[in-house]
Design an enzyme around this catalytic site. Structure first.
Site, PDB file in Angstrom:
ATOM      1  N   TYR B  54      19.097  47.534  27.811  1.00 51.84           N
ATOM      2  CA  TYR B  54      19.279  47.360  26.373  1.00 51.84           C
ATOM      3  C   TYR B  54      18.063  47.879  25.604  1.00 51.84           C
ATOM      4  O   TYR B  54      16.989  48.059  26.173  1.00 51.84           O
ATOM      5  CB  TYR B  54      19.514  45.874  26.068  1.00 51.84           C
ATOM      6  CG  TYR B  54      20.151  45.628  24.710  1.00 51.84           C
ATOM      7  CD1 TYR B  54      21.384  46.154  24.405  1.00 51.84           C
ATOM      8  CD2 TYR B  54      19.496  44.864  23.755  1.00 51.84           C
ATOM      9  CE1 TYR B  54      21.967  45.928  23.163  1.00 51.84           C
ATOM     10  CE2 TYR B  54      20.072  44.627  22.512  1.00 51.84           C
ATOM     11  CZ  TYR B  54      21.307  45.166  22.222  1.00 51.84           C
ATOM     12  OH  TYR B  54      21.871  44.949  20.997  1.00 51.84           O
ATOM     13  N   ASN B 153      40.783  47.223  22.087  1.00 54.62           N
ATOM     14  CA  ASN B 153      41.018  45.837  22.487  1.00 54.62           C
ATOM     15  C   ASN B 153      39.725  45.040  22.626  1.00 54.62           C
ATOM     16  O   ASN B 153      39.765  43.866  22.963  1.00 54.62           O
ATOM     17  CB  ASN B 153      41.778  45.800  23.816  1.00 54.62           C
ATOM     18  CG  ASN B 153      41.054  46.567  24.915  1.00 54.62           C
ATOM     19  OD1 ASN B 153      40.639  47.697  24.688  1.00 54.62           O
ATOM     20  ND2 ASN B 153      40.901  45.980  26.082  1.00 54.62           N
ATOM     21  N   VAL B 156      35.008  43.864  18.771  1.00 54.01           N
ATOM     22  CA  VAL B 156      34.820  44.652  17.546  1.00 54.01           C
ATOM     23  C   VAL B 156      36.137  45.329  17.172  1.00 54.01           C
ATOM     24  O   VAL B 156      36.554  45.310  16.009  1.00 54.01           O
ATOM     25  CB  VAL B 156      33.697  45.696  17.721  1.00 54.01           C
ATOM     26  CG1 VAL B 156      33.646  46.637  16.513  1.00 54.01           C
ATOM     27  CG2 VAL B 156      32.344  45.013  17.910  1.00 54.01           C
ATOM     28  N   GLY B 242      28.542  51.246  24.420  1.00 51.64           N
ATOM     29  CA  GLY B 242      28.750  52.148  25.551  1.00 51.64           C
ATOM     30  C   GLY B 242      27.452  52.572  26.195  1.00 51.64           C
ATOM     31  O   GLY B 242      27.390  53.585  26.882  1.00 51.64           O
TER      32      GLY B 242
END
Lengths: 327, 327
Positions: B54, B153, B156, B242
């Site tokens: 991250y 789906n 968000v 992603g």
């Protein structure tokens, strides 16, 4: 007297679809003048237009070539114009530039100062203004800032180097062949490095820890990953070429965590959205940069219209400088 | 009484590095209060943080989890706060949310209206504000405009569908499994199509010739090519997720000839650059959307803290809805 012209009536590889035609030179009508081509230029977008991949395509059959200069050779006595025979002008783009002569009306013709050599003039209308606008319209650059580019030996690339040098901007130049380092440094390149897979540490070392606010991409594919690794957070990556190459690719994280932006620049669109006066003013600035500051496009070779296939092969091979076509 | 917490002391796959710890609940000091966790949530960024990929990483050892809600269970008599025991609040992100209890100071705690169910509240702080801001800060959208997204789906994605429906915007939703079409249409999706290799004609047919002004990407890889094929000239493609997937790829020509822009959105950065009042106002708008307009996050399943590995496996599998963790 006859006119030589390079034509195509279907899209495809230039080597396959281009034809040399010889047609008689017709008489001028009132309102017309005739230009004798001196030098035309081969741009990647010429091949995209011939190949059918470019963003706008001419009606077929078409005369190839977008860029060139010639001298006004004859003016019909009933043509109203401030031009005189002997004046150097841009070949009108819409009529094709790869031809020995063109008959046209004088409206919209771009006059080129006689001090600009014809070979240089033939290269000044597409790539150098692209370089100029890329540096002015993106990245909010200030003296001392860094710019990174790929295909740095391209015509745009060499103009970017020279313009940056003139403005106190620094350039990181990616190239695929080591032997280009010396000539690019001679033009003013600060850092020249291999466009290979693993150069981020090298970039930081060679630039003293600086990263680029602006990245200029005309290659696509993995090269964009390398450009983005050389970019500072919040920077802008502008793509202006590489239309027929690999898809651009880069890691998602650069968009999210490093806040880089990707956008495109299309000179044709800029031209369409600006007035004739604004376009002339842009060209006048370029003429001055050649006359006053000595900026130039390297020339790699010159071929005759009859040798156009050889010229295209040369223009498609590794090289530094433009390949010109003479009448 | 003891506290359960999910910790990690090195980065790696969650299944390998997460540990369940049980520690005694210590007494409150003056200035502190204790929150009993009701529901926590699993976000992709939790796994990115645990995995070390991250954009910002916690000091190790760390307690996992960024998002959850609990009720104020005890307040030290010498703690100055407008909160009362029984109030529902967001678990403080910086202290980790995957824990049965947390002792903290009251400053900066986000109070959640009691009408918001705890399961919904646990999902409201990261994904729904991302959806809201994506639609408000990019693309200059007006009623009637189209938005295209992948991973429709996702949390968000389902909020984008519901928010668009509420605002008269239309959505084109790419999904990788056909069975998602019906539940997404039930939420208000206009068009649902396979995120496969060749859907541009399908998009134009299904939308009556409309293309999207805004594209939302949380997948990367080839899916971005498909998003961009569904975009109108001059549109904006925002990437917000992603991070661990394939590099984004798309043809150069879309940047140049279609003038699409690519940029990123990182909720963390938005939070850092806005005041506590602005953040609270954003959350209040979301609370209202739940209370007044009935917007919600689908819930796929709930696991206990002791089942955190199963929960992560469920959250990493194809599904629609959030996987929650309860104390």
């Amino acid at each position: 007297m006859s006119e030589l012209r390079i034509t195509y009536d279907r899209h495809g590889p230039a080597q396959e679809v281009l034809k040399l035609e010889e047609v008689p030179l017709v008489d001028l009508n009132p309102g017309q003048l005739r230009i004798r081509m001196e030098y035309a230029n081969i741009n990647p977008s010429d091949l995209g237009m011939i190949g059918g991949t470019y963003g706008r395509l001419p009606q077929l059959p078409a005369i190839a070539g977008r860029e060139g200069v010639g001298t006004v050779e004859a003016i019909h006595p009933e043509t109203r114009t401030s031009l005189n025979t002997g004046d150097r002008v841009r070949m009108p783009e819409s009529l094709g530039a790869w031809r020995s002569h063109v008959i046209c009306e004088p409206e919209g013709l771009i006059k080129v100062p006689s001090e600009i050599p014809a070979e240089q003039a033939a290269t000044l209308f597409i790539n150098p203004p692209t370089a100029l606008l890329l540096l002015e319209e993106f990245g909010n650059l200030k003296p001392g800032d860094w710019v990174i580019q790929n295909a740095s030996n391209s015509s745009v690339g060499t103009w970017v180097i020279q313009l940056c040098k003139l403005r106190g901007l620094h350039t990181i130049n990616l190239v695929r062949r080591n032997e280009l380092a010396a000539p690019l440094q001679a033009l003013g390149a600060d850092v020249v490095i291999d466009d290979n897979d693993d150069n981020i540490k090298q970039i930081k070392t060679l630039t003293g820890g600086n990263l680029a606010k602006l990245a200029l991409n005309s290659v696509g594919g993995n090269s964009v990953i390398r450009l983005i690794r050389g970019m500072a957070d919040g920077g802008t990556c502008v793509t202006f070429g590489g239309m027929v190459g690999d898809p651009i690719r880069f890691p998602t994280r650069n968009l999210i965590f490093n806040d880089v932006h990707l956008c495109g620049f299309w000179m044709d669109k800029w031209m369409r959205s600006h007035s004739q006066d604004e376009i002339q003013a842009l060209y006048n600035r370029l003429f001055d940069l050649v006359k006053t500051n000595g900026l130039s496009s390297p020339i790699a070779g010159t071929y005759s219209l009859r040798e156009v296939v050889d010229a295209i092969e040369a223009a498609s091979s590794p090289r530094m400088g433009k390949v010109l076509i003479r009448a």
